[in-house]
Design a protein around this motif. Structure first.
Motif, short mmCIF file in Angstrom:
data_model
loop_
_atom_site.label_atom_id
_atom_site.label_comp_id
_atom_site.label_asym_id
_atom_site.label_seq_id
_atom_site.Cartn_x
_atom_site.Cartn_y
_atom_site.Cartn_z
N TYR A 368 0.83 -1.21 0.00
CA TYR A 368 0.00 0.00 0.00
C TYR A 368 0.87 1.26 0.00
O TYR A 368 0.56 2.25 -0.67
N ALA A 374 -4.48 3.60 -3.42
CA ALA A 374 -4.74 2.16 -3.43
C ALA A 374 -6.02 1.90 -4.21
O ALA A 374 -7.01 2.63 -4.06
N VAL A 387 -9.00 -2.89 1.84
CA VAL A 387 -9.44 -1.50 1.90
C VAL A 387 -9.05 -0.87 3.23
O VAL A 387 -8.45 0.21 3.28
N ALA A 390 -5.25 -0.44 3.56
CA ALA A 390 -4.78 0.72 2.80
C ALA A 390 -5.14 2.02 3.51
O ALA A 390 -4.33 2.96 3.57
N ARG A 395 -3.71 5.93 2.88
CA ARG A 395 -3.81 5.96 1.44
C ARG A 395 -5.25 6.26 1.02
O ARG A 395 -6.19 5.61 1.50
N THR A 397 -8.28 5.83 -1.39
CA THR A 397 -8.65 4.61 -2.11
C THR A 397 -9.65 4.92 -3.22
O THR A 397 -10.51 5.79 -3.07
N SER A 399 -12.26 2.45 -5.13
CA SER A 399 -12.76 1.08 -5.02
C SER A 399 -14.10 0.95 -5.73
O SER A 399 -14.86 1.92 -5.84
N GLY A 413 -12.82 7.99 0.75
CA GLY A 413 -12.33 7.37 -0.46
C GLY A 413 -13.34 7.59 -1.58
O GLY A 413 -14.40 8.18 -1.36
#
Length: 496
Positions: A368, A374, A387, A390, A395, A397, A399, A413
């Motif tokens: 990560y 990520a 998830v 990360a 980080r 994300t 997704s 995220g």
């Protein structure tokens, strides 16, 4: 307190998210004793995890070895004929509900202690009965689509598959205070056996929605439509039976809860507990990488939909020409051709050198930390460790909005539709180009993990759940089904 943890194809023999969850649970609840009952392929598997001190034993029960664990080979009785008739009638017409199916399961469990259940299920009489019931239940209304043609070969194949899946009915597990199946399906059968024989609670955890995953799997299998129908009807009924028998259902997400309620679980019997991690093992790095980088950490598997990830990266590179995509994780046995198809796609899109497979990385936090963002492109997830790990690494994300991912990410995220490479590619480019937003999102992500998804919270919730379910079981009156006399002798057929 002694807990029998029932696994299928995972801990302690196979690495992966569910196995990590099992190892966390056993090691973290060191004030409990555990036994693992592992449903495996052939019984020759080697442990992939060193045993914790409080793991008192592992029972390896193979479902797919060639030799059945048979009892005496006495001829199936007229009583078994009645039981099997109820069983196959439920398979052909699952809308009847789970009552006939569940009664047949319990009766067959009693039969399996006296005789060879597999031989009875695959007998000429049983195959003939399945064919007869299939024919009898063809709809008479021409407006209703007929059942697909069921040949003798189809009936035999379906019965062989179901016989393997019913083998846990041969196993009376050792006494424990709680039987905890970590998936639905055959593992739940072991939990039911513990409840039936020892009159103690049965807890069910679903990491993914078992029935949904069976549909995704078997609809791609090289079986005839009639075999698919019978097998999927079996899984549908077994899932519903497990929901009915479980004293408590403990999914890993609210998303799973909705599926469980839709498939017959009582809302009051469901208590979701999210996965948790140790944030100290997933710290934020001191600096970001020098080159704009996307990082994927996970197994190389069609469910992760790396084709979409690779295609999305082509969109990202249009806006961020020097971007990289680094993919960390193992290629499980059997997935080699999928890995090759991903590499072919990289070459086709001209992404060689920019999109790379880099194998398993340890510790996982390094994977990560190797990216600015990520990414997770899965078409199916429950509550993925990838998830929240990360997020713990600060980080941002990007997704796919599947399963319980939205519950993990919250507003820390970006979620995109599954199988939409353009949407994923644009979101990744936006975060790579906007340092302020990306860094703020990463800090919010770690704060969210520290508040909601720590290993300490996870362990405390499970410790309380085990104590609660034992206390409630002792205080509650037995249900009508749990109080049924256990069938130890064949019952006479009606009219005899």
């Amino acid at each position: 307190m002694r807990i029998a943890l029932i696994t299928e194809g995972t801990y302690p023999f196979v690495l992966g998210g569910v196995s990590v969850w099992c190892d966390q649970l056993i090691r973290g609840l060191h004030d409990f004793e555990f036994e693992v009952i592992a449903l495996t392929s052939n019984g020759l598997e080697k442990a992939a995890y060193p045993p914790p001190a409080n793991l008192k034993g592992v029972v390896n029960f193979p479902l797919w070895n060639s030799v059945r664990r048979s009892r005496s080979r006495q001829r199936a009785s007229r009583w078994f004929d009645q039981v099997h008739h109820s069983f196959v009638s439920a398979l052909v017409r699952p809308n009847w509900g789970t009552t006939y199916f569940l009664w047949a399961l319990r009766a067959m469990a009693g039969y399996a202690q006296q005789a060879d259940l597999g031989e009875a299920l695959l007998s000429e009489a049983s195959l003939g009965r399945l064919l007869k019931v299939w024919k009898e239940h063809q709809p008479q209304d021409p407006s209703i689509a007929p059942l697909p043609n069921l040949t003798l070969q189809d009936a035999l194949l379906a019965s062989e598959l179901i016989e393997h899946l019913l083998r846990p009915l041969q196993l009376i597990p050792a006494k424990a205070e709680v039987y905890h199946a970590v998936s639905n399906g055959p593992a739940a059968l072991v939990g039911m056996m513990g409840k039936w024989y020892h009159h103690v609670p049965f807890v069910l955890t679903e990491h993914g929605v078992y029935l949904r995953e069976r549909y995704l799997s078997y609809l791609q299998a090289p079986f005839s439509l009639s075999v698919q129908t019978l097998i999927l009807n079996f899984f549908r009924l077994l899932s519903s039976a497990a929901y009915r028998m479980a004293d408590l259902i403990v999914p890993v997400s609210e998303y799973n809860r909705r599926w469980e309620e839709r498939n017959g679980a009582f809302p009051t019997s469901i208590r979701p507990i999210h996965n948790g991690i140790d944030p100290a093992l997933f710290p934020p790095p001191e600096v970001e990488p020098e080159v704009p980088t996307l990082a994927f950490v996970g197994r190389i598997d069609p469910l992760k939909d790396l084709h979409t990830l690779i295609e999305s990266f082509a969109y990202t590179k249009e806006r961020v020409p020097n971007a990289r995509l680094r993919m960390f994780g193992p290629t499980p046995a059997g997935n080699e051709r999928y890995r090759e198809s991903c590499e072919d796609l990289i070459a086709k899109l001209g992404l060689e050198g920019a999109a790379t497979f880099e194998g398993r990385i340890s510790p996982a936090a390094r994977g990560y930390q190797a990216g600015h963002v990520a990414v997770l492109s899965s078409i199916s997830e429950s509550f993925p460790y990838a998830v929240i790990e990360a997020m713990s690494c600060e980080r941002a994300t990007v997704s796919t909005d599947v399963g319980g991912v939205a519950e993990a990410v919250g507003d820390a995220g970006i979620l995109v539709p599954a199988r939409d490479p353009a949407a994923m590619g644009r979101a990744c480019a936006e975060l790579l180009l906007d340092d302020e937003r990306r860094i703020a999102m990463g800090k919010a992500a770690r704060a969210r993990v520290l508040k909601h998804f720590t290993l300490e919270r996870f362990l405390n919730d499970y410790r309380k759940m085990y104590h609660d379910v034992v206390s409630l079981s002792r205080a509650a009156k037995s249900s009508a089904l749990s109080g049924m006399p256990y069938p130890t002798e064949p019952l006479p057929a009606s009219g005899s």
